[in-house]
Design a protein around this motif. Structure first.
Motif, PDB file in Angstrom:
ATOM      1  N   ALA A 142      26.662  30.557  20.895  1.00  0.00           N
ATOM      2  CA  ALA A 142      27.738  30.524  19.891  1.00  0.00           C
ATOM      3  C   ALA A 142      27.289  29.841  18.593  1.00  0.00           C
ATOM      4  N   ALA A 143      26.195  29.058  18.654  1.00  0.00           N
ATOM      5  CA  ALA A 143      25.731  28.342  17.455  1.00  0.00           C
ATOM      6  C   ALA A 143      24.905  29.228  16.521  1.00  0.00           C
ATOM      7  N   PHE A 144      24.489  30.404  17.009  1.00  0.00           N
ATOM      8  CA  PHE A 144      23.596  31.257  16.206  1.00  0.00           C
ATOM      9  C   PHE A 144      24.360  32.037  15.149  1.00  0.00           C
ATOM     10  N   LEU A 145      23.723  32.197  13.986  1.00  0.00           N
ATOM     11  CA  LEU A 145      24.281  32.967  12.873  1.00  0.00           C
ATOM     12  C   LEU A 145      23.286  34.087  12.544  1.00  0.00           C
ATOM     13  N   PRO A 146      23.701  35.053  11.747  1.00  0.00           N
ATOM     14  CA  PRO A 146      22.756  36.130  11.392  1.00  0.00           C
ATOM     15  C   PRO A 146      21.505  35.603  10.674  1.00  0.00           C
ATOM     16  N   ASN A 147      21.633  34.454   9.974  1.00  0.00           N
ATOM     17  CA  ASN A 147      20.488  33.908   9.221  1.00  0.00           C
ATOM     18  C   ASN A 147      19.764  32.782   9.969  1.00  0.00           C
ATOM     19  N   THR A 148      19.988  32.654  11.285  1.00  0.00           N
ATOM     20  CA  THR A 148      19.280  31.632  12.073  1.00  0.00           C
ATOM     21  C   THR A 148      17.814  32.046  12.213  1.00  0.00           C
ATOM     22  N   LYS A 149      16.893  31.083  11.939  1.00  0.00           N
ATOM     23  CA  LYS A 149      15.463  31.405  11.951  1.00  0.00           C
ATOM     24  C   LYS A 149      14.656  30.628  12.984  1.00  0.00           C
ATOM     25  N   ALA A 150      15.230  29.568  13.567  1.00  0.00           N
ATOM     26  CA  ALA A 150      14.473  28.777  14.535  1.00  0.00           C
ATOM     27  C   ALA A 150      15.407  27.877  15.337  1.00  0.00           C
ATOM     28  N   VAL A 151      14.914  27.470  16.515  1.00  0.00           N
ATOM     29  CA  VAL A 151      15.604  26.486  17.346  1.00  0.00           C
ATOM     30  C   VAL A 151      14.635  25.326  17.530  1.00  0.00           C
ATOM     31  N   ILE A 152      15.133  24.101  17.455  1.00  0.00           N
ATOM     32  CA  ILE A 152      14.244  22.937  17.615  1.00  0.00           C
ATOM     33  C   ILE A 152      14.872  21.893  18.541  1.00  0.00           C
TER      34      ILE A 152
ATOM     35  N   LEU B 224      16.991  18.722   4.704  1.00  0.00           N
ATOM     36  CA  LEU B 224      16.840  20.184   4.638  1.00  0.00           C
ATOM     37  C   LEU B 224      18.086  20.844   4.045  1.00  0.00           C
ATOM     38  N   LYS B 225      19.241  20.226   4.287  1.00  0.00           N
ATOM     39  CA  LYS B 225      20.486  20.761   3.719  1.00  0.00           C
ATOM     40  C   LYS B 225      20.406  20.787   2.189  1.00  0.00           C
ATOM     41  N   LYS B 226      19.805  19.722   1.609  1.00  0.00           N
ATOM     42  CA  LYS B 226      19.650  19.671   0.152  1.00  0.00           C
ATOM     43  C   LYS B 226      18.710  20.763  -0.344  1.00  0.00           C
ATOM     44  N   GLN B 227      17.853  21.263   0.566  1.00  0.00           N
ATOM     45  CA  GLN B 227      16.939  22.351   0.186  1.00  0.00           C
ATOM     46  C   GLN B 227      17.540  23.708   0.542  1.00  0.00           C
ATOM     47  N   GLY B 228      18.807  23.703   0.974  1.00  0.00           N
ATOM     48  CA  GLY B 228      19.488  24.973   1.219  1.00  0.00           C
ATOM     49  C   GLY B 228      19.330  25.518   2.627  1.00  0.00           C
ATOM     50  N   ILE B 229      18.782  24.707   3.547  1.00  0.00           N
ATOM     51  CA  ILE B 229      18.638  25.136   4.947  1.00  0.00           C
ATOM     52  C   ILE B 229      19.677  24.374   5.772  1.00  0.00           C
ATOM     53  N   SER B 230      20.611  25.100   6.391  1.00  0.00           N
ATOM     54  CA  SER B 230      21.669  24.427   7.147  1.00  0.00           C
ATOM     55  C   SER B 230      21.301  24.369   8.628  1.00  0.00           C
ATOM     56  N   CYS B 231      21.936  23.424   9.337  1.00  0.00           N
ATOM     57  CA  CYS B 231      21.591  23.191  10.736  1.00  0.00           C
ATOM     58  C   CYS B 231      22.860  23.009  11.559  1.00  0.00           C
ATOM     59  N   THR B 232      22.899  23.656  12.725  1.00  0.00           N
ATOM     60  CA  THR B 232      23.980  23.401  13.683  1.00  0.00           C
ATOM     61  C   THR B 232      23.375  22.641  14.854  1.00  0.00           C
ATOM     62  N   PHE B 233      23.949  21.466  15.148  1.00  0.00           N
ATOM     63  CA  PHE B 233      23.457  20.669  16.276  1.00  0.00           C
ATOM     64  C   PHE B 233      24.228  21.060  17.536  1.00  0.00           C
ATOM     65  N   VAL B 234      23.474  21.195  18.639  1.00  0.00           N
ATOM     66  CA  VAL B 234      24.095  21.599  19.907  1.00  0.00           C
ATOM     67  C   VAL B 234      23.784  20.566  20.988  1.00  0.00           C
TER      68      VAL B 234
ATOM     69  N   CYS C 209      11.349  28.993   7.303  1.00  0.00           N
ATOM     70  CA  CYS C 209      12.719  28.964   6.762  1.00  0.00           C
ATOM     71  C   CYS C 209      12.670  28.736   5.264  1.00  0.00           C
ATOM     72  N   GLU C 210      13.682  29.224   4.570  1.00  0.00           N
ATOM     73  CA  GLU C 210      13.812  28.922   3.147  1.00  0.00           C
ATOM     74  C   GLU C 210      15.292  28.778   2.805  1.00  0.00           C
ATOM     75  N   ALA C 211      15.582  28.451   1.560  1.00  0.00           N
ATOM     76  CA  ALA C 211      16.978  28.261   1.132  1.00  0.00           C
ATOM     77  C   ALA C 211      17.795  29.477   1.550  1.00  0.00           C
ATOM     78  N   GLY C 212      18.953  29.209   2.160  1.00  0.00           N
ATOM     79  CA  GLY C 212      19.813  30.301   2.624  1.00  0.00           C
ATOM     80  C   GLY C 212      19.695  30.538   4.120  1.00  0.00           C
ATOM     81  N   ASP C 213      18.688  29.928   4.753  1.00  0.00           N
ATOM     82  CA  ASP C 213      18.497  30.098   6.197  1.00  0.00           C
ATOM     83  C   ASP C 213      19.225  29.018   6.985  1.00  0.00           C
ATOM     84  N   HIS C 214      19.227  29.206   8.293  1.00  0.00           N
ATOM     85  CA  HIS C 214      19.963  28.321   9.207  1.00  0.00           C
ATOM     86  C   HIS C 214      19.089  28.056  10.436  1.00  0.00           C
ATOM     87  N   ILE C 215      19.202  26.867  11.000  1.00  0.00           N
ATOM     88  CA  ILE C 215      18.509  26.562  12.248  1.00  0.00           C
ATOM     89  C   ILE C 215      19.492  25.965  13.262  1.00  0.00           C
ATOM     90  N   VAL C 216      19.107  26.045  14.537  1.00  0.00           N
ATOM     91  CA  VAL C 216      19.886  25.430  15.611  1.00  0.00           C
ATOM     92  C   VAL C 216      19.023  24.309  16.168  1.00  0.00           C
TER      93      VAL C 216
END
Ligand SMILES: *Cc1c(COP(=O)(O)O)cnc(C)c1O
Length: 317
Positions: free
Chosen positions: A142-152, A121-131, A97-104
């Motif tokens: 429903a939590a996935f976005l076009p820029n989602t790169k990983a699930v953890i 990670l938010k400060k580094q430009g990587i956003s996260c949706t918690f499920v 992941c890098e700045a501009g990406d998203h994770i679930v």
């Protein structure tokens, strides 16, 4: 690796493989640097043209033997040790992941991981949706976005002990073309090997049951080798496009299935540090030798506590 060994045997025999006249016990290579006769030899190592040791931040024989043991216990193809579990989870995500990406991420997580994903990670430009880990596949999707790169998520979450439906999470992650990263700290490979249920990458805080003696903080990232980065080439440019900081190497082309761990080592360890000391890896290895004995005892103890508490509830209504 040692496909035909039982996990109990792997705890003892995997990793360090001495041959005739070599020490039976894993040696502590407490050395920052390694000797070569010519600068050409060193040059080839720096260029990743040849495998070999030259600087412990990149690779060390003691650390590598312990990483190989954990890879074998999890049924993975390669692993990298880190100085802590926090570093393991950070590197596991930041490697893809890098700045501009998203994770679930599952909302049932270790507090340190929750802060890492939600704040740092938010400060580094990587956003996260918690499920909610108990959400349906539709709700998770429903939590996935076009820029989602990983699930953890965590196999058994710390501290709430929510049991992860790994197959459900893997199914949804793969349907969206991203890998599932599972923190397997609490279960350990004795109780659960997440790759067998569809996870792609496993992380550990080895500080807990693996160390087992409260002696050394540490972490580990293991790759199953199953996720096809090339199939989602545009999504993972760090693995599939030339790395300008390494003479234009393309990790998937040069290392094939080992690309993920090779990149984490050659790029993230090089730039961010966070290696374990060889001494700590030696202590971790001593812990791993008895993991197969200690974990079943922890389970027996937990069972007794649970039965006792259950009886108390019944008694008092
Ligand atoms: C402890 C823990 C971590 C963090 O590991 P450290 O080794 O303390 O950095 C991460 N995940 C889980 C599940 C943990 O229990």
């Amino acid at each position: 690796m040692e496909e035909n060994y039982q996990i109990e045997t792997k705890c003892i025999q995997s990793g360090w493989k001495p041959t005739k006249g070599e020490p039976r016990v894993l040696p502590i290579y407490q050395s920052t640097t390694f000797k070569y006769d010519t600068s050409d030899q060193m040059g080839r190592l720096f260029d990743l043209e040849e495998a070999g040791y030259f600087y412990t931040r990149l690779q060390n024989p003691t650390n590598d033997a312990v990483a190989a043991k954990i890879a074998d216990l999890e049924g993975g193809i390669a692993a990298m040790l880190t100085s802590s579990g926090q570093a393991a989870n950070y590197f596991a995500v930041f490697n893809i992941c890098e700045a501009g990406d998203h994770i679930v991420a599952s909302s049932s997580l270790y507090g340190g991981t929750f802060n890492l994903l939600g704040t740092t990670l938010k400060k580094q430009g990587i956003s996260c949706t918690f499920v909610d880990p108990d959400a349906s596949e539709e709700e998770l999707s429903a939590a996935f976005l076009p820029n989602t790169k990983a699930v953890i998520a965590e196999t058994l979450s710390n501290p709430s002990l929510v049991v992860l439906d790994i197959e459900k999470f893997a199914h949804v992650a793969h349907a969206h073309g991203v890998p599932l990263i599972v923190d397997n700290t609490f279960a350990t490979p004795i109780n659960c090997r997440p790759f067998e249920w569809g996870a792609d990458i496993v992380t550990h805080s080895t500080t807990k049951y693996m160390d087992g003696h409260a002696m050394a903080v540490g972490g580990c990232i293991v790759d199953s080798g199953n996720f096809d980065w090339e199939k989602y080439k545009d999504k993972y440019p760090g693995l599939t496009q030339p790395d300008e900081s390494y003479h234009g190497i393309v990790y998937t082309q040069k290392f094939g299935k080992l690309a993920y761990i090779e990149k984490a080592t050659a790029q993230l360890m090089r730039d961010l540090g966070s290696i374990p000391s060889p001494m700590n890896s030696f202590l971790l290895n001593v812990g791993l030798e008895t993991l197969h004995l200690r974990v079943p005892r922890h389970c027996e103890n937990a069972q007794k506590v649970a039965e006792y508490l259950n009886a108390m509830i019944k008694w008092h209504g």
